[in-house]
Design an enzyme around this catalytic site. Structure first.
Site, PDB file in Angstrom:
ATOM      1  N   ASP A 190       0.862  -1.179   0.000  1.00  0.00           N
ATOM      2  CA  ASP A 190       0.000   0.000   0.000  1.00  0.00           C
ATOM      3  C   ASP A 190       0.898   1.229   0.000  1.00  0.00           C
ATOM      4  O   ASP A 190       1.822   1.333   0.814  1.00  0.00           O
ATOM      5  CB  ASP A 190      -0.916   0.008   1.228  1.00  0.00           C
ATOM      6  N   GLU A 274      -1.814  -1.770  -5.856  1.00  0.00           N
ATOM      7  CA  GLU A 274      -3.102  -1.225  -6.271  1.00  0.00           C
ATOM      8  C   GLU A 274      -2.903  -0.294  -7.454  1.00  0.00           C
ATOM      9  O   GLU A 274      -1.929   0.464  -7.507  1.00  0.00           O
ATOM     10  CB  GLU A 274      -3.736  -0.456  -5.112  1.00  0.00           C
ATOM     11  N   ASP A 355      -3.361   1.551   7.199  1.00  0.00           N
ATOM     12  CA  ASP A 355      -2.460   1.276   6.091  1.00  0.00           C
ATOM     13  C   ASP A 355      -2.096  -0.203   6.004  1.00  0.00           C
ATOM     14  O   ASP A 355      -2.087  -0.790   4.916  1.00  0.00           O
ATOM     15  CB  ASP A 355      -1.197   2.129   6.215  1.00  0.00           C
TER      16      ASP A 355
END
Length: 405
Positions: A190, A274, A355
């Site tokens: 992330d 992502e 997170d």
């Protein structure tokens, strides 16, 4: 796989003058060809082909106004026409929806910060046994080789950047390297601003914030530039100082991205990230911080290094609710403002770091087998199931004219 290798060049005075002539002639040929095509379009005439433009360049060398085009290699001028063809092709493809929308080709200016020329094999350039780069009508230019070229390239591009530095760039075809030894690690990633990378195993790597740290120096140099008279030599010197300050920031960021991406690829058999809408985020109030982070370039490095060294690379959709789903029980808890960094799941009671929880969900969405145990900040009561339980040249020998460093 195609890889680009760039090396720093150190031309002497006469060589810099010869390169300046090459940059100028390449720019003039490009602008003349663009003007010819635009004039034909305005007059309703057929599209001027590359063959016709090449004949016009040859004829221009015989005129008094363009006789100085013969002072540089003819390959440089022909490659300038190829660049114009590429610009038109990209424009037409964007109109057909084959690539992002872009405008028509534009004229080049001698004041452009970046100048480049390209030499193909027809120009008979070579790398000498002493490690210099021999260019036609320029000479043997000293190059600082930092690594070995995997194969002999067919073209070389010479670039002068805004800071006045010279680089030679090679694009070489190479197969995938020997795969790295298999490891057991699989990790979800992330990306953030306070922490640049958050891994699904709980590791957090702080963002270096290179631009923010250099802002004081950049502002000082920019103020000095604004006080200089336009067109003066002092203004040119001040502009170069500003460009060098920005180049230092970009180089430091690139080095950080390379080191971190290599570390992640070496230590993990597969990585999941992502698909972020960076262009959209860069239009928000956090634009400066997002540009400073350089997420897109980092993900690009991860992707090609994974392919090169036999690692798995997975991208999940940008609309995956990684920050809203509890990684413990899988319940969707809804969107949360950015100031909430720790939250408690209303279903299972787990207290989660925002997170780390998102990184675990990224890995799960990509189908990686990761543990979510580090996502929890503190244990909470877990209710019973409702259903059935069930990442030098100097002094060095050369091989085929390429230093083996």
């Amino acid at each position: 796989m195609q890889l680009r290798y760039s090396f720093r060049m150190y031309p002497n005075g006469p060589q810099r003058s010869a390169l300046a002539r090459a940059f100028g002639c390449s720019r003039v040929v490009y602008n003349d060809a663009l003007r010819a095509r635009e004039s034909a379009r305005t007059a309703g005439l057929p599209f001027v082909t590359s063959a016709e433009l090449s004949k016009q360049v040859t004829a221009a060398k015989k005129t008094e106004e363009r006789a100085w085009l013969g002072e540089v290699s003819a390959v440089v001028l022909q490659q300038s026409l190829r660049d114009l063809d590429t610009a038109y092709r990209n424009f037409f493809d964007s109109r057909k929806g084959k690539r992002p929308r872009m405008g028509t080709p534009r004229f080049k200016s001698r004041k452009d910060n970046r100048q480049a020329v390209r030499f193909t094999a027809n120009a008979r350039w070579k790398i000498t046994t002493g490690g210099d780069l021999s260019l036609p009508k320029i000479g043997d230019v000293r190059v600082k080789w930092s690594r070995t070229l995997p194969s002999t390239p067919s073209t070389v591009t010479v670039v002068k950047d805004a800071a006045g530095r010279y680089f030679c760039s090679f694009v070489v075809e190479t197969g995938t390297d020997d795969p790295l030894p298999e490891v057991a690690g699989q990790v979800g990633i992330d990306l953030g601003l306070t922490h640049f990378v958050i891994l699904s195993d709980g590791t957090k790597i702080d963002s270096p914030r290179f631009l923010r740290r250099a802002e004081k120096k950049l502002k000082r140099e920019q103020r000095r530039l604004s006080r200089k008279a336009k067109g003066s030599n002092n203004r040119t010197k001040a502009r170069i100082k500003v460009a060098r300050a920005h180049a230092q920031v970009a180089d430091a960021r690139r080095e950080f991205h390379h080191q971190l991406s290599t570390k992640l690829i070496r230590e993990n058999q597969a990585v999941a990230v992502e698909d972020l809408a960076v262009k959209g985020l860069a239009r928000t109030r956090m634009a400066k911080s997002i540009h400073d982070a350089g997420w897109s370039s980092f993900l690009t490095m991860l992707e090609y290094k994974a392919a090169r060294y036999g690692r798995g690379f997975h991208r999940i959709g940008r609309f995956e609710p990684t920050s809203q789903v509890c990684s413990q029980c899988g319940i969707k808890d809804g969107p949360k403002p950015l100031n909430i960094r720790v939250w408690e799941c209303r279903e299972c009671g787990a207290v989660l770091d925002r997170d780390i929880n998102a990184a675990v969900n990224v890995a799960k969405a990509a189908g990686l087998a990761v543990s979510a145990c580090r996502a929890r900040v503190r244990p909470g009561p877990v209710p019973a199931q409702r259903e059935e339980a069930g990442t030098h040249r100097d002094g060095q020998p050369t091989v085929v004219g390429i230093p083996s460093i």
